[in-house]
Design a protein around this motif. Structure first.
Motif, PDB file in Angstrom:
ATOM      1  N   SER A  73       0.779  -1.228   0.000  1.00 30.19           N
ATOM      2  CA  SER A  73       0.000   0.000   0.000  1.00 30.19           C
ATOM      3  C   SER A  73       0.817   1.289   0.000  1.00 30.19           C
ATOM      4  N   TYR A  74       1.998   1.267   0.616  1.00 28.72           N
ATOM      5  CA  TYR A  74       2.782   2.506   0.724  1.00 28.72           C
ATOM      6  C   TYR A  74       4.217   2.118   1.051  1.00 28.72           C
ATOM      7  N   PRO A  75       5.218   2.726   0.397  1.00 33.05           N
ATOM      8  CA  PRO A  75       6.611   2.294   0.560  1.00 33.05           C
ATOM      9  C   PRO A  75       7.106   2.130   1.995  1.00 33.05           C
ATOM     10  N   PRO A  76       6.826   3.042   2.956  1.00 32.87           N
ATOM     11  CA  PRO A  76       7.344   2.820   4.320  1.00 32.87           C
ATOM     12  C   PRO A  76       6.879   1.507   4.942  1.00 32.87           C
ATOM     13  N   ALA A  77       5.720   1.008   4.515  1.00 32.29           N
ATOM     14  CA  ALA A  77       5.203  -0.240   5.080  1.00 32.29           C
ATOM     15  C   ALA A  77       6.028  -1.447   4.653  1.00 32.29           C
ATOM     16  N   ARG A  78       6.831  -1.300   3.603  1.00 31.42           N
ATOM     17  CA  ARG A  78       7.624  -2.433   3.122  1.00 31.42           C
ATOM     18  C   ARG A  78       8.746  -2.788   4.085  1.00 31.42           C
ATOM     19  N   LEU A  79       9.141  -1.850   4.901  1.00 31.75           N
ATOM     20  CA  LEU A  79      10.091  -2.140   5.973  1.00 31.75           C
ATOM     21  C   LEU A  79       9.378  -2.356   7.296  1.00 31.75           C
ATOM     22  N   PHE A  80       8.330  -1.558   7.530  1.00 35.17           N
ATOM     23  CA  PHE A  80       7.614  -1.645   8.805  1.00 35.17           C
ATOM     24  C   PHE A  80       6.959  -3.009   9.000  1.00 35.17           C
ATOM     25  N   VAL A  81       6.290  -3.534   7.976  1.00 35.31           N
ATOM     26  CA  VAL A  81       5.532  -4.782   8.115  1.00 35.31           C
ATOM     27  C   VAL A  81       6.426  -5.959   8.504  1.00 35.31           C
TER      28      VAL A  81
ATOM     29  N   GLY B 233       3.237  11.968   6.460  1.00 36.69           N
ATOM     30  CA  GLY B 233       2.799  11.002   5.455  1.00 36.69           C
ATOM     31  C   GLY B 233       3.577   9.704   5.573  1.00 36.69           C
ATOM     32  N   ARG B 234       4.903   9.813   5.627  1.00 35.06           N
ATOM     33  CA  ARG B 234       5.720   8.600   5.755  1.00 35.06           C
ATOM     34  C   ARG B 234       5.623   8.007   7.153  1.00 35.06           C
ATOM     35  N   GLY B 235       5.140   8.797   8.104  1.00 35.44           N
ATOM     36  CA  GLY B 235       4.933   8.281   9.452  1.00 35.44           C
ATOM     37  C   GLY B 235       3.547   7.719   9.684  1.00 35.44           C
ATOM     38  N   ILE B 236       2.775   7.510   8.606  1.00 32.24           N
ATOM     39  CA  ILE B 236       1.393   7.044   8.739  1.00 32.24           C
ATOM     40  C   ILE B 236       1.321   5.669   9.381  1.00 32.24           C
ATOM     41  N   VAL B 237       2.407   4.879   9.305  1.00 33.00           N
ATOM     42  CA  VAL B 237       2.381   3.535   9.898  1.00 33.00           C
ATOM     43  C   VAL B 237       2.304   3.600  11.424  1.00 33.00           C
ATOM     44  N   ALA B 238       2.449   4.791  12.005  1.00 29.79           N
ATOM     45  CA  ALA B 238       2.293   4.945  13.460  1.00 29.79           C
ATOM     46  C   ALA B 238       0.857   4.708  13.900  1.00 29.79           C
TER      47      ALA B 238
END
Length: 618
Positions: free
Chosen positions: A254-262, A439-444
């Protein structure tokens, strides 16, 4: 011997089986076979016994008895659910009232999402001719697909409009409130879940991203659903392992930062719930199977990485470990200069790695600053504003109290939230642009919000236990919380609707719609129309495609813009100007040739600056 019917067990029998499970001398499956009951029942009895064990050792029996009205016995759950649905609908409908008009303008990424969604709807291909792509190529980058495919449904129902393009964002984030309610109802108390809806409904971040057609809007919902299914799975409903894996994979896409977060988050969940997973053969088997399925679903991502040379181009541009980034950012000059004073040269590779590691630490800490969280979030007004934080002021009290609660109580769910808090800033901290970047911190989210809500709830419970007239003081405390959140919400929404919309009009590329409509109505009077865009007027071609309602198939075959329109990203030489050509400047050059005659201006919403100016060469 046949297994006993579910629910036909005496309390003493349940206690005996639960104690055997706590001892751990036999696996859950072995105990199920021994006592002829279902494994899920043993897991539930064990959980109930552990959760109520502290009541046996309570020091102040009167307090426990007096606090019993805050305990939840499972009754009235449908009433709580009805109230939760009603509250979520009210907040959702409130956002729909200005969804298509606020913020003013329509950013190029929004127009790209809308045009590609219509292209998929009409032809099954994106603007470049790729059939049902997993990633959509746009502006030298690749956009994630879940939001775009959701927009195809929205456009099919409501037609192509700014409202239809932004509607999936409002739906995704509206549903995320309900998922948080389900999580906190299950882990804390249904009333705590209702409090979370009020808190989330008034938080600036959720309102802001509900109004912009950005791919990141699906992240909070997908992460919330993944966690909800995971918790159900480790408690015996093993089918939910597969749903959890599916939602984690969708988050990944869904969003590039999630590719590391998940992946980081998934590892943490596995460690936290390792006993539930690896202490039961059945759970262990389904856990591994779901993990393999998730890995298989991630294969298309790696296919794009390996086959598209420009797939990681945007990441390479933003990464703090890409050497040229310091040429684009002045934010780290102080750190670089200080480092040079201590280190003779930044030439060797060890110095470069150390410098960028320090930059990562500075970035990481910035995401936890009260200034960013509660007072002044973003300098980039597409992703927020500088007048409010991503959370409300009152959430600061909830965050402090919530952290103390999680650290002292240390339940599995508490550890999950602490892990969420610790890692959410890691992906965003590896980039250099506009730090901190909400925006990139949305995974919070919604992890941060759940910590704040738990803090407010537990503070209320603690105050409740201290007072004589407990119910009165607890109701008073909740009323004060609701009043303060309501006050902050009124203040924020007043600013957002009356001030922000005007202030952010330039950031949101206001004026393209008005400019394109004028060209559509007057282009027949001229031989050509030349649009010269520089600065913040990114990707003007996509607005011509979007506002002209041009057939995606025609665009792919002819690559010709409507209305005899020619788009340039640089000024022309004096000898290249011709008569009977409409020149549209954005912005107007300071040294414009005096032979140009002004035809019309499109001003910013504040009435001061000029967004677009129409000239004819005489």
């Amino acid at each position: 011997m046949a297994k006993r019917a579910r629910g036909n067990h005496e309390p003493a029998f349940k206690a005996k089986v639960a104690l055997e499970a706590i001892k751990g001398e036999q696996t859950i499956d072995e105990l199920a076979e021994r006592f002829q009951v279902r494994p899920s029942e043993i897991i539930e009895w064990k959980k109930q016994l552990l959760e109520r064990a502290e009541e046996v050792f309570a020091k102040d029996k009167t307090i426990e008895e007096g606090s019993s009205c805050l305990a939840y016995d499972g009754k009235g759950q449908w009433r709580y659910l009805a109230v939760a649905i009603t509250l979520c609908l009210l907040f959702f409908l409130f956002r729909l009232t200005d969804l298509g008009t606020n913020p003013k303008g329509f950013f190029c990424d929004e127009a790209s999402i809308a045009f590609n969604a219509r292209s998929i709807l009409e032809t099954g291909s994106d603007e470049h001719g790729f059939i049902f792509p997993i990633f959509f190529k746009a502006f030298g980058d690749y956009k994630s697909s879940p939001y775009i495919y959701a927009t195809t449904l929205s456009i099919a129902l409501f037609g192509e409009s700014q409202f239809a393009a932004r509607l999936p964002a409002a739906v995704f984030l509206g549903l995320s409130m309900f998922v948080v309610y389900l999580l906190l109802s299950k882990e804390v108390h249904p009333a705590c879940g209702l409090l979370s809806i009020v808190v989330l409904g008034s938080e600036p971040w959720l309102n802001h991203f509900s109004h912009i057609a950005f791919e990141l809007s699906s992240i909070p919902l997908l992460l919330g659903l993944a966690v909800l299914c995971w918790i159900s799975a480790v408690r015996g409903k093993i089918f939910y392992f597969y749903l959890s894996s599916l939602f984690f994979t969708l988050s990944f896409y869904s969003y590039p930062p999630a590719r590391l977060f998940v992946p980081l988050f998934y590892v943490g969940l596995t460690v936290i719930y390792r006993k539930e997973i690896f202490g039961n053969r059945r759970n262990q088997r389904h856990f591994y199977t779901s993990l393999i399925i998730g890995a298989i679903l991630a294969i298309p991502f790696f296919y794009y990485v390996l086959t598209r040379n420009d797939f990681l181009e945007r990441l390479n541009y933003l990464s703090i470990f890409t050497t040229p980034f310091l040429d684009h950012s002045h934010a780290y000059e102080w750190l670089e200069n200080a480092f040079k004073m201590w280190h003779r040269s930044l030439a060797d590779i060890h110095s470069q790695i150390l410098l960028r590691s320090l930059i990562f630490i500075v970035n990481y800490v910035s995401y936890y600053s009260p200034e960013y969280l509660f007072f002044h979030a973003d300098s980039n007004m597409r992703f927020g504003n500088h007048e409010f934080g991503i959370l409300s002021y009152l959430s600061m009290i909830g965050m402090v109290s919530g952290l103390l609660t999680l650290l002292l109580r240390r339940k599995k769910f508490d550890k999950l939230l602490i892990w969420w808090l610790l890692i959410f800033a890691i992906p965003a901290s590896l980039t250099w642009e506009d730090i901190p970047h909400s925006g990139r911190g949305i995974v919070a989210h919604p992890g941060l919000d759940m910590i704040a809500v738990i803090g407010l709830w537990e503070t209320g419970r603690y105050l409740f236990s201290l007072m004589r007239v407990r119910r009165f003081f607890f109701v008073t405390y909740i009323s004060i919380c609701l009043f303060l959140y309501g006050y902050h919400a009124v203040k924020y929404f007043s600013y957002y609707r009356n001030v922000y919309s005007i202030q952010a009009s330039g950031w949101m590329q206001y004026g393209f719609k008005e400019m394109m409509e004028y060209i559509r109505d007057h282009y027949r009077q001229y031989d050509r129309v030349v649009l010269i865009c520089t600065g913040m007027h990114y990707q003007p071609y996509i607005f011509a495609l979007y506002y002209s309602n041009l057939s995606p198939q025609l665009w792919r075959t002819e690559k010709k813009l409507p209305w005899n329109l020619e788009v340039l990203d640089h000024p022309l030489d004096k000898d290249d100007y011709h008569k009977n050509v409409l020149y549209v400047f954005a912005p107007v050059p300071s040294n414009l040739d005096p032979r140009f005659r002004l035809v019309r201006n499109v001003t910013w919403e504040d009435g001061i600056g000029i967004a677009f100016a129409y000239y004819v060469f005489t």
